[in-house]
Design a protein around this motif. Structure first.
Motif, mmCIF file in Angstrom:
data_model
loop_
_atom_site.group_PDB
_atom_site.id
_atom_site.type_symbol
_atom_site.label_atom_id
_atom_site.label_comp_id
_atom_site.label_asym_id
_atom_site.label_seq_id
_atom_site.Cartn_x
_atom_site.Cartn_y
_atom_site.Cartn_z
ATOM 1 N N ASN A 23 0.818 -0.950 -0.032
ATOM 2 C CA ASN A 23 0.123 -0.050 0.008
ATOM 3 C C ASN A 23 0.738 1.380 0.052
ATOM 4 O O ASN A 23 1.880 1.454 0.450
ATOM 5 N N LYS A 24 0.409 2.642 -0.260
ATOM 6 C CA LYS A 24 1.219 3.882 -0.557
ATOM 7 C C LYS A 24 2.023 4.021 -1.238
ATOM 8 O O LYS A 24 2.942 4.753 -1.000
ATOM 9 N N TRP A 25 1.541 3.407 -2.506
ATOM 10 C CA TRP A 25 2.469 3.217 -3.542
ATOM 11 C C TRP A 25 2.547 4.747 -4.188
ATOM 12 O O TRP A 25 3.922 4.950 -4.669
ATOM 13 N N ASP A 26 1.958 5.210 -3.919
ATOM 14 C CA ASP A 26 1.553 6.834 -3.974
ATOM 15 C C ASP A 26 3.058 8.036 -3.235
ATOM 16 O O ASP A 26 2.490 8.706 -3.448
ATOM 17 N N ARG A 27 3.252 7.472 -2.636
ATOM 18 C CA ARG A 27 4.686 7.461 -1.506
ATOM 19 C C ARG A 27 5.666 7.206 -1.703
ATOM 20 O O ARG A 27 5.765 6.485 -2.075
ATOM 21 N N PRO A 28 7.340 8.689 -1.917
ATOM 22 C CA PRO A 28 8.013 7.492 -1.410
ATOM 23 C C PRO A 28 8.443 6.303 -0.702
ATOM 24 O O PRO A 28 7.533 6.426 -0.012
ATOM 25 N N GLY A 29 9.105 4.950 -1.010
ATOM 26 C CA GLY A 29 9.242 4.411 -0.506
ATOM 27 C C GLY A 29 11.110 2.725 -0.818
ATOM 28 O O GLY A 29 10.829 4.013 -1.983
ATOM 29 N N LEU A 30 9.989 2.026 -0.783
ATOM 30 C CA LEU A 30 11.565 1.011 -0.813
ATOM 31 C C LEU A 30 10.731 0.745 -2.498
ATOM 32 O O LEU A 30 9.880 0.700 -3.297
ATOM 33 N N SER A 31 12.127 -0.150 -2.698
ATOM 34 C CA SER A 31 11.630 -0.129 -4.680
ATOM 35 C C SER A 31 10.764 -1.998 -4.136
ATOM 36 O O SER A 31 10.714 -2.105 -3.654
ATOM 37 N N ALA A 32 10.100 -1.837 -5.472
ATOM 38 C CA ALA A 32 9.824 -3.749 -5.329
ATOM 39 C C ALA A 32 10.606 -4.161 -5.194
ATOM 40 O O ALA A 32 9.880 -5.246 -4.335
ATOM 41 N N LEU A 33 11.706 -4.531 -6.101
ATOM 42 C CA LEU A 33 12.222 -5.507 -5.685
ATOM 43 C C LEU A 33 13.016 -5.936 -4.574
ATOM 44 O O LEU A 33 12.973 -6.937 -4.395
ATOM 45 N N GLU A 34 13.286 -4.593 -3.837
ATOM 46 C CA GLU A 34 13.634 -4.852 -2.197
ATOM 47 C C GLU A 34 12.303 -5.439 -1.426
ATOM 48 O O GLU A 34 12.404 -6.606 -0.613
ATOM 49 N N LEU A 35 11.029 -4.853 -1.371
ATOM 50 C CA LEU A 35 9.761 -5.214 -1.163
ATOM 51 C C LEU A 35 9.923 -7.090 -0.812
ATOM 52 O O LEU A 35 9.385 -8.094 -0.245
ATOM 53 N N SER B 31 -2.576 2.360 -3.464
ATOM 54 C CA SER B 31 -3.036 3.211 -2.961
ATOM 55 C C SER B 31 -4.412 3.149 -2.464
ATOM 56 O O SER B 31 -5.594 3.482 -3.689
ATOM 57 N N ALA B 32 -4.654 2.828 -1.150
ATOM 58 C CA ALA B 32 -6.164 2.682 -0.682
ATOM 59 C C ALA B 32 -6.800 4.420 -0.659
ATOM 60 O O ALA B 32 -7.995 4.487 -1.208
ATOM 61 N N LEU B 33 -5.662 5.135 -0.300
ATOM 62 C CA LEU B 33 -6.075 7.371 -0.528
ATOM 63 C C LEU B 33 -6.461 6.351 -1.934
ATOM 64 O O LEU B 33 -7.387 7.665 -1.877
#
Ligand code: GDP
Length: 520
Positions: free
Chosen positions: A136-148, A249-251
């Protein structure tokens, strides 16, 4: 008329703030043609899930108990069972998970796998509940998808099998690559995510600027995943070896409809369930249900106990007389209700997978079975190893009777485990909890609901093992060990620490000392 639409019954497991309430609202929004999510979740007060649900019920005709949210999607009925939201871990959550067929693990893209998510995941693993992962919250900066993906694999041991892959890194969410069709599902923002987010499907060869670069990166990673064999396999998912993953992005309501589709397409339907004596109930057999949550004090005027039960088999009809397996006594369900706050609506019928609230359920305890037809009793909801222990006594000796009644009530609701021994006497029960917040709940309810102030005194034990009457006799008088009996009859040996538990087991090889499933 029984409602024969297929069911999906699931819970969302997540760490506080990962977006569970936001997702719940977004799911209900997609399930019904309602235009304004904002009208429901009243922005300023995000903690008011309960009132949110009441508003939703009114606005959309969605049937709600404070234990579950029910809505229709496509040709299905979906039951979203609520998990308690507090940050401290308590036994309630475990029990709720015994009522679902699958779980959605909600992960904050910026934070990865947080402690409470991991604990809840362990419970799902223990119960063999298949887990779908939503980043969730992919609209915000975060970890990379592969890292996750690496984090999921490392921390929970399940192989992540992404069904969608983000186009644009975290903070630049343009849409997803649908790994099953190869299409670009492009999202368009709407103000505050208040309306259903529009999505457009674009063929793999037709992606244009400004998305071309992000698309190329997504395609490349998708191919890497393919080479790595990270593709969905329904059998392995149901066996608890893999977890399908999607990005959302639930929001902004991105990916929410996809999640509903996934639940319908992949998550298991209610299935046959085995009783303690090996008898099996198919979902189409006679009605049976088990109680997974008991609540009281909902109505101060008459202290009524409400038992929430999951229908395991058959059809429920209000007014049915069922048998309470624990006592063999009949139980009339004339007051079966979807109770919500002060509002009550009668439940007329319910099917396997649905949640019903049984009113006047003073005889029903957590884990109890009710049924019609041939007798059946489902295995008890597992209890978990308590790690926190207190002795309790009446704060006001003049109110001992109230104290006693309160403790008994909280015990039956499963708010804490209540342990006793001849040595300690009846007036000073030992309360055992998985999470320390359970004591706060006890204190609050004893004071306010039973008008019986309570005094706690911490005990030095940290470890509990299951033993038996023989064990109780053999361990009597040994330092650093005490055996007490739980109200369900189980003997628990309490130890000051792991070391003492180990050495005692070593020195007394004939004594039964069994570990309980780990909780907190
Ligand atoms: P809960 O504690 O898991 O129920 O979390 P909430 O649903 O209350 O959300 C916690 C906070 O995260 C709130 O401020 C939400 O608005 C925010 N939030 C939830 N989902 C998203 C999302 O997809 N993107 C962003 N940017 N914020 C989100």
């Amino acid at each position: 008329m029984p409602d024969s639409r297929p069911r999906r019954t699931f819970a969302v497991i997540s760490h506080p703030d990962a977006g569970k309430s936001t997702l719940t609202e977004a799911l209900a929004l997609h399930a019904r043609a309602i235009n304004e999510a904002g009208a429901v979740h009243g922005k300023g007060d995000r903690r008011g899930t309960v009132s949110d649900w009441m508003a939703m019920e009114k606005a959309r005709g969605i049937s709600i108990t404070s234990a579950a949210l029910q809505f229709a999607y496509r040709d299905h009925v979906v039951n979203l069972v609520d998990t308690p939201g507090h940050s401290d871990f308590s036994e309630d959550t475990y029990r709720v998970l015994s009522a679902v067929d699958s779980a959605v693990m909600l992960v904050d893209a910026g934070k990865g796998l947080e402690p409470q998510t991991l604990k809840l995941f362990q419970v799902c693993a223990l119960r063999g509940i298949p887990v779908i992962t939503v980043i969730n919250k992919w609209d915000r900066p975060g970890l990379s998808a592969l890292e996750l993906m690496d984090l999921i694999h490392e921390k929970i041991g399940l192989r992540p099998t992404p069904l969608t892959w983000p186009v644009g890194e975290a903070g630049d969410f343009r849409g997803v690559l649908d790994r099953r069709t190869g299409e670009f599902v492009k999202y368009t923002r709407t103000a505050g995510g208040a309306t259903r987010a529009p999505e457009r499907r674009i063929g793999p060869g037709e992606v244009e600027e400004p998305d071309a670069q992000a698309w190329a990166a997504a395609v490349e990673e998708h191919e890497l995943l393919e080479l790595d064999g990270a593709d969905h396999d329904q059998r392995r998912f149901l066996a608890g070896a893999t977890t399908p993953v999607m990005f959302a992005s639930a929001l902004q309501n991105f990916g929410v409809a996809q999640l509903l589709d996934l639940l319908l397409d992949l998550a298991p339907a209610p299935g046959a369930t085995t009783g303690v004596d090996g008898a099996v109930r198919q979902v189409t057999d006679d009605f049976s249900a088990f109680v997974f949550k008991v609540q009281s004090g909902m109505n101060a005027a008459h202290r009524d106990r409400l038992a929430y039960a999951r229908v395991v088999s058959g059809s429920f009809e209000r007014g049915m007389v069922v048998t309470h397996a624990a006592t063999g006594r009949p139980f009339a369900t004339k007051f079966a209700q979807a109770v919500f706050g002060r509002e009550t609506t009668s439940v007329e019928t319910a099917e396997a997978g649905d949640i019903i609230g049984l009113v006047n359920a003073n005889a029903l305890r957590v884990g109890d079975t009710v049924y019609v037809g041939p007798s059946i009793e489902y295995p008890p909801v597992p209890t978990f190893a308590p790690e926190h222990f207190m002795t309790a006594s009446a704060g006001d000796i003049g109110r001992y009777k109230q104290f006693r009644r309160g403790i008994e009530q909280l015990d039956q609701e499963g708010v804490v485990q209540v342990l006793r021994s001849d040595l300690r006497g009846d007036q000073n029960p030992v309360l055992a909890a998985v999470g320390p917040m359970q004591f706060e709940v006890v204190e609050d309810r004893m004071t306010n609901e039973f008008n019986a102030p309570i005094r706690f005194s911490r005990l030095d034990y940290q470890v509990a093992r299951r033993t038996d009457a023989g064990g109780a006799a053999a361990l009597a008088g040994i330092r650093g060990v005490e055996v007490l009996q739980r109200s369900d009859g189980t003997h628990l040996a309490l130890f000051v620490d792991q070391w003492r538990a180990k050495t005692t087991a070593r020195d007394h090889p004939d004594v039964m000392l069994e570990a309980l499933p780990a909780g907190g």
